[in-house]
Scaffold this motif. Structure first.
Motif, mmCIF file in Angstrom:
data_model
loop_
_atom_site.group_PDB
_atom_site.id
_atom_site.type_symbol
_atom_site.label_atom_id
_atom_site.label_comp_id
_atom_site.label_asym_id
_atom_site.label_seq_id
_atom_site.Cartn_x
_atom_site.Cartn_y
_atom_site.Cartn_z
ATOM 1 N N UNK A 36 35.616 37.227 44.677
ATOM 2 C CA UNK A 36 35.353 36.496 45.310
ATOM 3 C C UNK A 36 35.432 35.690 44.194
ATOM 4 N N UNK A 37 35.840 35.411 42.622
ATOM 5 C CA UNK A 37 35.780 34.935 41.942
ATOM 6 C C UNK A 37 36.982 34.632 40.977
ATOM 7 N N UNK A 38 38.450 34.642 41.246
ATOM 8 C CA UNK A 38 39.784 35.760 41.003
ATOM 9 C C UNK A 38 39.827 34.416 39.501
ATOM 10 N N UNK A 39 39.581 33.396 39.222
ATOM 11 C CA UNK A 39 39.788 32.775 38.685
ATOM 12 C C UNK A 39 38.322 33.063 37.222
ATOM 13 N N UNK A 40 37.578 33.860 37.344
ATOM 14 C CA UNK A 40 36.361 34.406 36.607
ATOM 15 C C UNK A 40 36.683 34.704 34.844
ATOM 16 N N UNK A 41 37.343 34.419 34.111
ATOM 17 C CA UNK A 41 37.797 34.621 32.755
ATOM 18 C C UNK A 41 37.143 36.732 32.026
ATOM 19 N N UNK A 42 35.681 35.521 32.526
ATOM 20 C CA UNK A 42 34.462 37.529 31.403
ATOM 21 C C UNK A 42 35.171 37.974 32.319
ATOM 22 N N UNK A 43 35.215 38.257 33.498
ATOM 23 C CA UNK A 43 34.857 39.418 34.325
ATOM 24 C C UNK A 43 36.118 39.957 34.450
ATOM 25 N N UNK A 44 37.072 40.209 33.608
ATOM 26 C CA UNK A 44 38.176 40.236 32.945
ATOM 27 C C UNK A 44 38.276 40.735 32.093
ATOM 28 N N UNK A 45 37.129 40.440 31.250
ATOM 29 C CA UNK A 45 37.261 40.941 29.345
ATOM 30 C C UNK A 45 35.889 42.044 29.772
ATOM 31 N N UNK A 46 35.255 41.028 30.516
ATOM 32 C CA UNK A 46 33.984 42.984 30.692
ATOM 33 C C UNK A 46 34.694 43.949 31.443
ATOM 34 N N UNK A 47 35.050 43.814 32.847
ATOM 35 C CA UNK A 47 35.682 45.014 33.125
ATOM 36 C C UNK A 47 37.083 45.917 32.310
ATOM 37 N N UNK A 48 37.761 44.663 31.565
ATOM 38 C CA UNK A 48 38.764 45.904 29.987
ATOM 39 C C UNK A 48 38.015 46.895 29.653
ATOM 40 N N UNK A 49 36.832 46.259 28.821
ATOM 41 C CA UNK A 49 35.984 46.804 28.040
ATOM 42 C C UNK A 49 35.914 48.111 28.901
ATOM 43 N N UNK A 50 34.731 47.958 29.759
ATOM 44 C CA UNK A 50 34.735 48.891 30.874
ATOM 45 C C UNK A 50 35.646 49.853 31.205
ATOM 46 N N UNK A 51 37.002 49.989 31.994
ATOM 47 C CA UNK A 51 37.868 50.731 31.635
ATOM 48 C C UNK A 51 38.620 51.455 30.506
ATOM 49 N N UNK A 52 38.641 50.936 29.053
ATOM 50 C CA UNK A 52 38.780 51.889 28.236
ATOM 51 C C UNK A 52 37.815 52.551 28.173
#
Length: 282
Positions: A36-52
């Motif tokens: 719903x919000x593909x330009x929400x930078x914080x969620x990509x950062x959080x996702x990256x940490x979760x995936x790691x």
């Protein structure tokens, strides 16, 4: 249509599942936010940490790369990252940020890697040695990479860790952070008090890239980066076509000195605490 406030709520829900130890659900909710919000930078950062944390390093790298691209979505030539560079260096960058919390972020490392890696081989001058020295040697493969360091013990330790594969010179600054205002005032009155003695090899090389990440400047008694920023500006002006990266620009000295010695028209991007200037001779 989900609005930004709803997106924040979804993001908090992802954090909730993470706090409950449910990584799978936390990751799923991150992807829901992105839908719903593909330009929400914080969620990509959080996702990256979760995936790691979930052990999916390749997916984590992709998430952090996307976070960097969203952060840089300003129309500049550096807004798109070369994915092939991160196939090669992504895992190494992850290891660095794990081993050195509080140093550069993934996005900062990724940004420098993208700029330098897209123009190599070149001449790369770095103020400061560290655990990332091997990364910079690799990114500038085929070029000349040279380091300047003021801490003899740390320099020797890093050289051993790098199997003596780095070319580095010991330098002296003779300053303290608390002197930054008086030094700048003295300089503005015509006294070149910020000049420092450097090897001839440094002074007479035309540098394509300069990174200022030293000396230490986190307390009043540390040397501070007054001279390294000034010398980076001087060397870049002599070289004529140089990309300059200055780290820790959330601090007063780095922020004020970089703005003083580099015209704001030369500022290309700022990624978190990293400023990127480009000096071109036409």
């Amino acid at each position: 249509m989900i609005n930004f406030g709803d997106t924040i709520a979804l993001n908090k829900k992802a954090q909730f599942y993470y706090n409950q130890g449910n990584l799978k659900e936390a990751i799923a909710w991150c992807y829901e936010v992105i839908k719903y919000q593909p330009d929400f930078v914080e969620v990509y950062e959080i996702l990256g940490s979760f995936l790691q944390l979930n052990g999916d390093i390749n997916a984590a790298v992709r998430a952090y790369i996307k976070a960097t691209e969203v952060l840089l979505d300003n129309g500049s030539v550096y807004s798109n990252l070369d994915r092939s560079l991160f196939d090669e260096y992504g895992s190494q960058i992850f290891q660095l940020i794990n081993d050195n919390p509080g140093q550069m972020s993934f996005q900062e490392y990724a940004y420098i890697t993208n700029v330098v890696g897209g123009k190599v081989p070149g001449n790369f001058l770095i103020f400061g040695v560290g655990k990332d020295s091997l990364l910079w040697l690799g990114v500038n493969r085929g070029g000349k990479t040279l380091f300047l360091e003021d801490d003899k013990d740390w320099l020797n330790q890093v050289k051993v860790g790098c199997e003596n594969s780095i070319e580095a010179y010991l330098v002296e600054y003779g300053t303290r952070v608390y002197l930054w205002k008086s030094l700048l005032e003295e300089y503005s009155q015509g006294n070149d008090c910020l000049w420092m003695v450097l090897p001839e090899k440094v002074l007479f090389t035309k540098w394509d890239f300069i990174l200022v990440d030293a000396p230490a400047g986190y307390s009043e008694e540390k040397p501070g980066r007054m001279k390294s920023i000034y010398m980076a500006a001087k060397l870049a002006m002599e070289s004529g076509n140089t990309d300059i990266f200055i780290h820790d620009c959330d601090r007063e000295v780095e922020d004020i000195y970089s703005d003083y010695f580099f015209d704001k028209g030369y500022l290309i991007n700022q990624v978190h605490k990293l400023k990127h200037y480009s000096l071109k001779r036409y």
